[in-house]
Design an enzyme around this catalytic site. Structure first.
Site, PDB file in Angstrom:
ATOM      1  N   LEU B 266       1.208  -0.952  -0.009  1.00  0.00           N
ATOM      2  CA  LEU B 266      -0.016  -0.001  -0.283  1.00  0.00           C
ATOM      3  C   LEU B 266       0.870   1.231   0.165  1.00  0.00           C
ATOM      4  CD1 LEU B 266       0.245   0.944   3.666  1.00  0.00           C
ATOM      5  CD2 LEU B 266      -1.498  -1.101   3.318  1.00  0.00           C
ATOM      6  N   HIS B 267       0.667   2.256  -0.135  1.00  0.00           N
ATOM      7  CA  HIS B 267       1.170   3.462   0.155  1.00  0.00           C
ATOM      8  C   HIS B 267       0.850   4.549   1.483  1.00  0.00           C
ATOM      9  CE1 HIS B 267       0.633   3.964  -4.557  1.00  0.00           C
ATOM     10  NE2 HIS B 267       1.901   3.823  -4.426  1.00  0.00           N
ATOM     11  N   ILE B 421      -5.414   4.654   0.720  1.00  0.00           N
ATOM     12  CA  ILE B 421      -6.584   4.893   0.074  1.00  0.00           C
ATOM     13  C   ILE B 421      -5.793   3.371  -1.088  1.00  0.00           C
ATOM     14  CG2 ILE B 421      -7.718   6.454   0.825  1.00  0.00           C
ATOM     15  CD1 ILE B 421      -7.181   8.503  -1.899  1.00  0.00           C
ATOM     16  N   HIS B 422      -5.313   3.172  -1.039  1.00  0.00           N
ATOM     17  CA  HIS B 422      -4.031   2.335  -2.368  1.00  0.00           C
ATOM     18  C   HIS B 422      -3.955   1.361  -1.363  1.00  0.00           C
ATOM     19  CE1 HIS B 422      -3.551   6.794  -3.967  1.00  0.00           C
ATOM     20  NE2 HIS B 422      -4.529   6.491  -4.125  1.00  0.00           N
ATOM     21  N   LEU B 423      -4.048   0.235  -2.124  1.00  0.00           N
ATOM     22  CA  LEU B 423      -3.506  -1.208  -1.906  1.00  0.00           C
ATOM     23  C   LEU B 423      -3.834  -1.690  -2.679  1.00  0.00           C
ATOM     24  CD1 LEU B 423      -6.805  -0.443   0.350  1.00  0.00           C
ATOM     25  CD2 LEU B 423      -4.738  -1.887   1.659  1.00  0.00           C
TER      26      LEU B 423
END
Lengths: 120, 485
Positions: B266-267, B421-423
């Protein structure tokens, strides 16, 4: 499953946190914010609902056993704030995390309630 | 316009089942339906008509986020994350910011994971087709002032900054120069898919996949306003597009691809609130569009949604200053430093429906986060910020660049509130069988008829908003698998 005791405990926690953040003026919206918080609890990942519920009931019971003679849901917001501050500073981390959880939802819920009803 | 389909019976047949209606699933469903294939799309969430929910509101959190937005990756440092759970998936709740995959990231993935036909020129036609279909464009009117502050600071420091285009169809008027519609999947590919004959079944969670001879049985449960019932779908092909968490969870429940969920990326993102002497924020300001790419792909700096509810939340670590939001919110905005580090897992828990997500950051990853926060602080002070409030427990406000080192260090970052919110990357694609769950085109080796079409395929964190990458890769994969094979 929510019970009256749990629901009252959540509202007492929310009311105390809102008073801490916003002063007495936020009290009138405490029931709506508490309803949002309870709704969020039913939406949480299912494996976390049980532990959250147990920990909330433990928080509610703690002042009954340690110095106040009453559960948190029967304390005034001012006394409840003192209990929450003790848990926020305490050990283990789960106690701090629980207060942070309620604080985040309460603060966000109040601001959202005001925004939705044009009370910013 | 989308008209969800409610099956009359609980036994359904289709040629192709697509599980999940986010960017990957919608891209696949649209391509296949428009090619004349019989497509049944199963979506766990509900259909929320476009425009019926205010973006980034409490209402949206309740209706379109999985678990009300209360999802966390567990670990020594918890990372809060967000998944969409609605028709259109993540496209309905994200910012709509658009990037192509950076060429150096494509090269890194191609070489480490041995992905065939994965050069920039191989993906270019897919990026271009999607960009045209989804009206990727920059804002025609004045840019959000909070966003411009980031650009101003970067420019003063000689750092690379850019205005990021969005998936947004602008139709400006003199009164509203940035008027337009976000190009969510419900407005675009899902509408096209259903217009071409795809059937979209909502409020339906897929429990497991079972092989039945040459076909697949998709065991599902529908729970909508008419009640709860079991559904059984029989199909020749299955495309799993539930996202980086739900896809590996489904594959593990189905005992397909046992390594699914072993390599989540993720980020990791850390935020702060900045207050300026002038007004930078206003009601309905919308999505800030600038990002600082001086330190990309490892670190990206940007500006977040900064409405009063989110500002109140962001000030939790500074309770003595929290009341400033009520009076000063128009001079305040939330900014972030986004990184690429760490790795995690997705696991199912017997007896529970929600998967357990864990994530671990190494010391070097935390150092990168600390560096990112420091760069962000420098940038905002260069833009004239009066004070910064980092999302780190136990720190005070920062009033000058000299304070940054005191706070932006690994030790304190371990007490910060991280989010993402990024996976991605939980089922990486490629020909390296030790690392990959899917092949170069998203097919699961040894599992005929099942493909993956979502962010779980990305072999690593791209360092940019991932929707563009996901959709281009899925388009490439579907064309290869279904139109040529």
């Amino acid at each position: 499953m929510q019970t009256p005791r749990f629901d009252e405990a959540v509202e007492a926690i929310v009311r105390a946190l809102l008073q801490e953040h916003e002063g007495d003026g936020a009290g009138e919206l405490a029931p709506q914010v508490a309803e949002f918080v309870r709704g969020q609890q039913t939406r949480m990942p299912d494996y976390s609902r049980g532990p959250l519920r147990l920990l909330t009931l433990a928080l509610d019971t703690w002042p009954l056993l340690f110095g106040y003679g009453r559960p948190l849901r029967r304390l005034t917001p001012e006394m409840a704030r003192v209990v929450l501050a003790t848990w926020r500073a305490g050990w283990p981390a789960a106690r701090r995390d629980l207060v942070t959880f309620y604080e985040a939802l309460s603060v966000f819920g109040l601001a959202a309630e005001r925004q939705d009803h044009g009370n910013d | 316009m989308i008209d969800p389909f409610r099956p009359a019976t609980d036994q359904i047949r289709a040629e192709i089942v697509v599980i999940g209606s986010g960017p990957g699933g919608s891209t696949a469903a649209c391509l296949l339906a428009e090619a004349g294939r019989d497509v049944l799309l199963l979506e766990e969430g509900s259909y929320v008509p476009p425009g019926s929910v205010r973006p980034f509101s409490r209402d949206q959190m309740v209706r379109q986020y999985r678990n009300g937005g209360l999802t966390f990756a567990m670990g020594p440092i918890k990372v809060a994350y967000v998944e969409g759970r609605c028709v259109g998936g993540g496209s309905e709740i994200n910012s709509g910011l658009y990037h192509r995959t950076p060429p150096e990231v494509l090269a890194e993935w191609r070489e480490r994971f041995r992905i065939e036909a994965f050069r920039e020129e191989d993906l270019r036609p897919h990026f271009e087709t999607n960009e045209s279909a989804l009206h990727v464009s920059t804002m025609p009117g004045p840019l959000p002032p909070a966003s411009l502050k980031l650009d101003e600071g970067a420019t003063r420091l000689g750092w690379k900054s850019l205005e990021v285009p969005r998936l947004f169809a602008y139709g400006p008027t003199p009164e509203e120069p940035n008027r337009g519609l976000k190009q969510t999947m419900t407005r675009t590919f899902l509408s096209r898919a259903t217009a071409a004959g795809a059937r979209l079944v909502c409020d339906t969670r897929v429990l497991r996949l079972r092989r039945a001879g040459e076909r697949w049985r998709v065991v599902a449960e529908q729970n909508d306003s008419e009640g709860r019932r079991s559904l059984m779908v029989e199909a020749s092909r299955v495309i799993v597009a539930g996202g980086a968490i739900q896809t590996p969870a489904l594959l593990r429940r189905s005992r397909i691809a046992p390594r699914a969920g072993d390599t989540l990326h993720l980020h990791p993102t850390v935020k702060l609130v900045a207050r300026f002497p002038d007004v930078v924020n206003y009601e309905g300001m919308g999505v800030p569009v600038h990002q600082v790419k001086e330190f990309a792909p490892e670190i990206s700096l940007g500006c977040s949604i900064s409405s009063p509810p989110y500002l109140h939340l962001a000030m939790l670590d500074h309770p003595q200053h929290a009341r400033e939001v009520a009076s000063d919110w128009q001079r305040m905005a939330i900014y972030y430093a986004m990184t690429r580090g760490g790795q995690g897992t997705v696991r199912t828990i017997p007896g529970f429906r929600d998967p357990l997500v864990r994530y671990r950051l190494k010391e070097c990853d935390v150092t990168t986060l600390a560096d990112g926060l420091k760069h962000l602080g420098r940038c905002l002070f260069a833009a004239g910020a009066e004070v910064l409030y980092p999302n780190i427990t136990g720190t005070g406000p920062l009033t000058s660049e000299g304070n940054l080192g005191r706070v932006c260090n690994s030790k304190l970052l371990k007490t910060s509130r991280l989010m993402t919110i990024h996976l991605f990357s939980s089922c990486p694609m490629g020909e390296d069988r030790r690392r990959c769950v899917a092949d170069s085109f998203g097919r699961i080796p040894g599992v005929p008829g099942v493909s993956i079409a979502d962010a779980s395929l990305l072999p690593g964190a791209p360092g940019v908003n991932p929707q563009g990458s996901i959709m281009a890769i899925v388009r490439r994969n579907i064309l290869e698998t279904f139109h040529r094979g």
